[in-house]
Design a protein around this motif. Sequence first.
Motif, PDB file in Angstrom:
ATOM      1  N   ASP A 160      -0.010 112.302  48.659  1.00 41.74           N
ATOM      2  CA  ASP A 160       0.733 113.327  47.984  1.00 41.74           C
ATOM      3  C   ASP A 160       2.294 113.605  48.561  1.00 41.74           C
ATOM      4  O   ASP A 160       3.288 113.828  47.867  1.00 41.74           O
ATOM      5  CB  ASP A 160      -0.047 114.633  48.154  1.00 41.74           C
ATOM      6  CG  ASP A 160       0.198 115.415  46.834  1.00 41.74           C
ATOM      7  OD1 ASP A 160       0.898 115.289  46.011  1.00 41.74           O
ATOM      8  OD2 ASP A 160      -0.640 116.597  47.015  1.00 41.74           O
ATOM      9  N   VAL A 161       2.424 113.327  49.979  1.00 38.76           N
ATOM     10  CA  VAL A 161       3.791 113.420  50.352  1.00 38.76           C
ATOM     11  C   VAL A 161       4.544 112.495  49.903  1.00 38.76           C
ATOM     12  O   VAL A 161       5.753 112.485  49.579  1.00 38.76           O
ATOM     13  CB  VAL A 161       3.449 113.412  52.007  1.00 38.76           C
ATOM     14  CG1 VAL A 161       5.161 113.181  52.575  1.00 38.76           C
ATOM     15  CG2 VAL A 161       3.128 114.682  52.572  1.00 38.76           C
ATOM     16  N   ASN A 162       3.929 111.215  49.816  1.00 36.04           N
ATOM     17  CA  ASN A 162       5.156 110.143  49.329  1.00 36.04           C
ATOM     18  C   ASN A 162       5.466 110.143  47.913  1.00 36.04           C
ATOM     19  O   ASN A 162       6.534 109.752  47.495  1.00 36.04           O
ATOM     20  CB  ASN A 162       4.136 108.755  49.623  1.00 36.04           C
ATOM     21  CG  ASN A 162       4.338 108.409  50.983  1.00 36.04           C
ATOM     22  OD1 ASN A 162       5.349 108.492  51.671  1.00 36.04           O
ATOM     23  ND2 ASN A 162       3.058 107.699  51.555  1.00 36.04           N
ATOM     24  N   ARG A 163       4.322 110.805  47.032  1.00 32.22           N
ATOM     25  CA  ARG A 163       4.918 111.255  45.669  1.00 32.22           C
ATOM     26  C   ARG A 163       5.895 112.245  45.630  1.00 32.22           C
ATOM     27  O   ARG A 163       6.808 112.260  44.772  1.00 32.22           O
ATOM     28  CB  ARG A 163       3.732 111.656  44.965  1.00 32.22           C
ATOM     29  CG  ARG A 163       2.609 110.452  44.597  1.00 32.22           C
ATOM     30  CD  ARG A 163       1.509 110.896  43.539  1.00 32.22           C
ATOM     31  NE  ARG A 163       0.570 112.010  44.327  1.00 32.22           N
ATOM     32  CZ  ARG A 163      -0.548 111.471  44.671  1.00 32.22           C
ATOM     33  NH1 ARG A 163      -0.966 110.458  44.712  1.00 32.22           N
ATOM     34  NH2 ARG A 163      -1.385 112.632  45.258  1.00 32.22           N
ATOM     35  N   ALA A 164       5.830 113.255  46.763  1.00 25.18           N
ATOM     36  CA  ALA A 164       6.938 113.942  46.655  1.00 25.18           C
ATOM     37  C   ALA A 164       8.305 113.314  47.088  1.00 25.18           C
ATOM     38  O   ALA A 164       9.316 113.700  46.728  1.00 25.18           O
ATOM     39  CB  ALA A 164       6.645 115.217  47.488  1.00 25.18           C
ATOM     40  N   ILE A 165       8.202 112.474  47.908  1.00 20.26           N
ATOM     41  CA  ILE A 165       9.343 111.660  48.341  1.00 20.26           C
ATOM     42  C   ILE A 165       9.860 111.016  47.135  1.00 20.26           C
ATOM     43  O   ILE A 165      11.330 111.067  47.240  1.00 20.26           O
ATOM     44  CB  ILE A 165       8.923 110.875  49.612  1.00 20.26           C
ATOM     45  CG1 ILE A 165       8.660 111.685  50.843  1.00 20.26           C
ATOM     46  CG2 ILE A 165      10.026 109.703  49.888  1.00 20.26           C
ATOM     47  CD1 ILE A 165       7.917 110.926  51.981  1.00 20.26           C
ATOM     48  N   ASP A 166       9.214 110.290  46.657  1.00 22.15           N
ATOM     49  CA  ASP A 166       9.588 109.500  45.465  1.00 22.15           C
ATOM     50  C   ASP A 166      10.200 110.314  44.374  1.00 22.15           C
ATOM     51  O   ASP A 166      11.270 110.134  44.011  1.00 22.15           O
ATOM     52  CB  ASP A 166       8.503 108.790  44.668  1.00 22.15           C
ATOM     53  CG  ASP A 166       7.748 107.763  45.714  1.00 22.15           C
ATOM     54  OD1 ASP A 166       8.498 107.299  46.563  1.00 22.15           O
ATOM     55  OD2 ASP A 166       6.693 107.046  45.277  1.00 22.15           O
ATOM     56  N   SER A 167       9.737 111.750  44.180  1.00 30.81           N
ATOM     57  CA  SER A 167      10.386 112.537  43.434  1.00 30.81           C
ATOM     58  C   SER A 167      11.616 113.053  43.810  1.00 30.81           C
ATOM     59  O   SER A 167      12.481 113.069  42.765  1.00 30.81           O
ATOM     60  CB  SER A 167       9.333 113.825  43.101  1.00 30.81           C
ATOM     61  OG  SER A 167       9.992 114.747  42.219  1.00 30.81           O
ATOM     62  N   LEU A 168      11.915 113.526  44.953  1.00 31.13           N
ATOM     63  CA  LEU A 168      13.150 113.657  45.577  1.00 31.13           C
ATOM     64  C   LEU A 168      14.135 112.600  45.490  1.00 31.13           C
ATOM     65  O   LEU A 168      15.117 112.998  45.089  1.00 31.13           O
ATOM     66  CB  LEU A 168      12.857 114.035  47.037  1.00 31.13           C
ATOM     67  CG  LEU A 168      12.309 115.388  47.321  1.00 31.13           C
ATOM     68  CD1 LEU A 168      12.054 115.536  48.858  1.00 31.13           C
ATOM     69  CD2 LEU A 168      13.339 116.600  46.913  1.00 31.13           C
ATOM     70  N   LYS A 169      13.666 111.382  45.644  1.00 34.92           N
ATOM     71  CA  LYS A 169      14.663 110.319  45.604  1.00 34.92           C
ATOM     72  C   LYS A 169      14.743 110.008  44.098  1.00 34.92           C
ATOM     73  O   LYS A 169      16.298 109.803  43.861  1.00 34.92           O
ATOM     74  CB  LYS A 169      13.787 109.160  46.106  1.00 34.92           C
ATOM     75  CG  LYS A 169      13.717 108.856  47.654  1.00 34.92           C
ATOM     76  CD  LYS A 169      13.126 107.617  48.078  1.00 34.92           C
ATOM     77  CE  LYS A 169      12.912 107.572  49.366  1.00 34.92           C
ATOM     78  NZ  LYS A 169      12.141 106.450  50.049  1.00 34.92           N
ATOM     79  N   ALA A 170      14.047 110.351  43.077  1.00 35.44           N
ATOM     80  CA  ALA A 170      14.264 110.199  41.716  1.00 35.44           C
ATOM     81  C   ALA A 170      15.442 111.283  41.423  1.00 35.44           C
ATOM     82  O   ALA A 170      16.103 111.169  40.202  1.00 35.44           O
ATOM     83  CB  ALA A 170      13.228 110.216  40.839  1.00 35.44           C
ATOM     84  N   LYS A 171      15.490 112.309  42.127  1.00 32.50           N
ATOM     85  CA  LYS A 171      16.589 113.349  41.630  1.00 32.50           C
ATOM     86  C   LYS A 171      17.862 113.149  42.351  1.00 32.50           C
ATOM     87  O   LYS A 171      18.683 113.960  42.204  1.00 32.50           O
ATOM     88  CB  LYS A 171      15.891 114.740  42.152  1.00 32.50           C
ATOM     89  CG  LYS A 171      14.614 115.312  41.438  1.00 32.50           C
ATOM     90  CD  LYS A 171      14.016 116.438  42.040  1.00 32.50           C
ATOM     91  CE  LYS A 171      12.997 117.100  40.910  1.00 32.50           C
ATOM     92  NZ  LYS A 171      12.279 118.320  41.659  1.00 32.50           N
ATOM     93  N   GLY A 172      17.917 111.807  43.111  1.00 24.62           N
ATOM     94  CA  GLY A 172      19.200 111.763  43.681  1.00 24.62           C
ATOM     95  C   GLY A 172      19.330 112.037  45.083  1.00 24.62           C
ATOM     96  O   GLY A 172      20.355 112.537  45.589  1.00 24.62           O
ATOM     97  N   THR A 173      18.206 112.496  45.797  1.00 23.70           N
ATOM     98  CA  THR A 173      18.268 112.930  47.097  1.00 23.70           C
ATOM     99  C   THR A 173      17.985 111.913  47.982  1.00 23.70           C
ATOM    100  O   THR A 173      17.406 111.004  47.730  1.00 23.70           O
ATOM    101  CB  THR A 173      17.482 114.259  47.649  1.00 23.70           C
ATOM    102  OG1 THR A 173      16.040 113.548  47.607  1.00 23.70           O
ATOM    103  CG2 THR A 173      17.460 115.253  46.400  1.00 23.70           C
TER     104      THR A 173
END
Length: 536
Positions: A160-173
């Motif tokens: 779940d944390v890694n999915r959140a990391i991927d989501s943050l990266k997709a937003k440009g962070t």
Amino acid sequence: MKSKFPYTAFFACATMLFSSACSDSDEYFGAPAIKQPAPKEVYIEGTVKTDTGTPLADVVVSDGYNLTTTDVNGKYIMKSEVALGYIFVSTPDGYEPAAFLDNNRPKFWQQVRKTNGKSVDFILRKIADNNPLGIIAIADPQISNRCGDVELLKNMIVPDVNRAIDSLKAKGTSPIVITLGDLICDVFVADGYGYTLDLFNKDFKVNAPLYHTMGNHDYDPFMTGDIPGLSNWLYINGPSYYSFNRGGAHFIVVNNMVYQEGTALKADQLDWIAKDLATIKDKTAPLFITMHGIFLTYPEAEGVNVSKVYRFDEGGPQLGALLSEFTNVKVFSGHSHKSHFQHTPEGNIREYNYAGANGGWWPAGFKPHMPNLPVCFDGAPWGFGIWDFASGTPPHHIYKGFQLPTDFQIRAYDLNQVSIDDQDLSTAYLPGNSANKDVVLANIWAYEPGCTVKMYENGRELTVKRVKTQDPYLIQKYLVPIKKEYTKWNSGMNPEETAHLFRAQASTADSPVTIEFTDLSGRKFTTVLNRPSSLE
């Protein structure tokens, strides 16, 4: 036989190192659990350079007591007794250590011995991108080899944390992960369950730079005293307090736990924090302080003033004074296993005291042990915080429950359908309580001062009051059945009152009520409670 490795094995190795060091030119100073007088003047020197050999100027280097900065040639010299056994670099913005442990932990420190003036050098590398910051903050995993903890870590928490990391990266962070203490549980380590800090680091395979904060359950249970109790953390995770810069923000990770004593910040650490803060030129820039113990007093209900600002007396007010000139301070903490977001009266410091990643942990106290509950004792789901600086100012912040969508921010209750006939657990929801007739209650765990909560019945806005009470879902769904199962009740299982509950009086028993929560970024989260509605 119960294995205590690496807790005891490390000290055996350290003792052999010390014994052999007495006969040659290499001498260890302040290595964990080694007691010896240090010379009156010991100078540590070295360089800080990039992986291409470029010297880095104005980089802060520290031993946990003293600090200095590098010159134009990347050189530093510091008077130090190396009392804590390490030297660390406060990585400047745009850089990170060239070396990582377990593929995700920046190696910003070195265990130090004095070897005839040998340099203590640090190699940094440029961060590959210049993206805005992203942060995932996670408190109290408290993993041990019991009741499926390790499997939950591997199969639920990390994915779940890694999915959140991927989501943050997709937003440009460019995200980082910060733990807020109690990675493991010293109680179960002492009982021979064998899940130690090194195992947690191997299993917590998050796909972003990882920074740890020390918790009270991370101490070595086989040692006595604060510094000896820290020794295993220092050996495996490095400094228990340190600083770094990332994404235009300064981070100070502190250890405000004193082993077997409680929450406090001692004078030596406060002195180091003051020196570190003095290196920050822009007092308006984002400043993050992470700690395990709660910093600010718990929020109160509407109309009730907080009489005491800082939760711990020794070091709390002093840290608040040190932060007084900074206008944009965020404190991340854990320890309470509940969600409490609060700010100082001046508003310059906001604390995000995160609910436990291990949820309702206290069933572990029963024999035989029980698995953790997926909700904490304020009704908040187990989960973690997410910060997104790519979305503007203020940055977007959300608390995400494990295996729950990020827009799940409200759990609403029709109190007509709540009946808890156990006065030991709660007197708020007794059968036939007329005060609850046609009342809607909403638990909004991410509420903080400045947010708004509104409720509507058939389009008509209701009067909403923030109250401090217990979460009925936790009690009725989990605690009542558990109490019936166990003849001996663990008082740590008692539900706690929380002030992120909101109450409104509806006009009928069967009209739908819409609950609307607006956070500091202006995002609206809405749920509709179609009544009658049971807790299930």
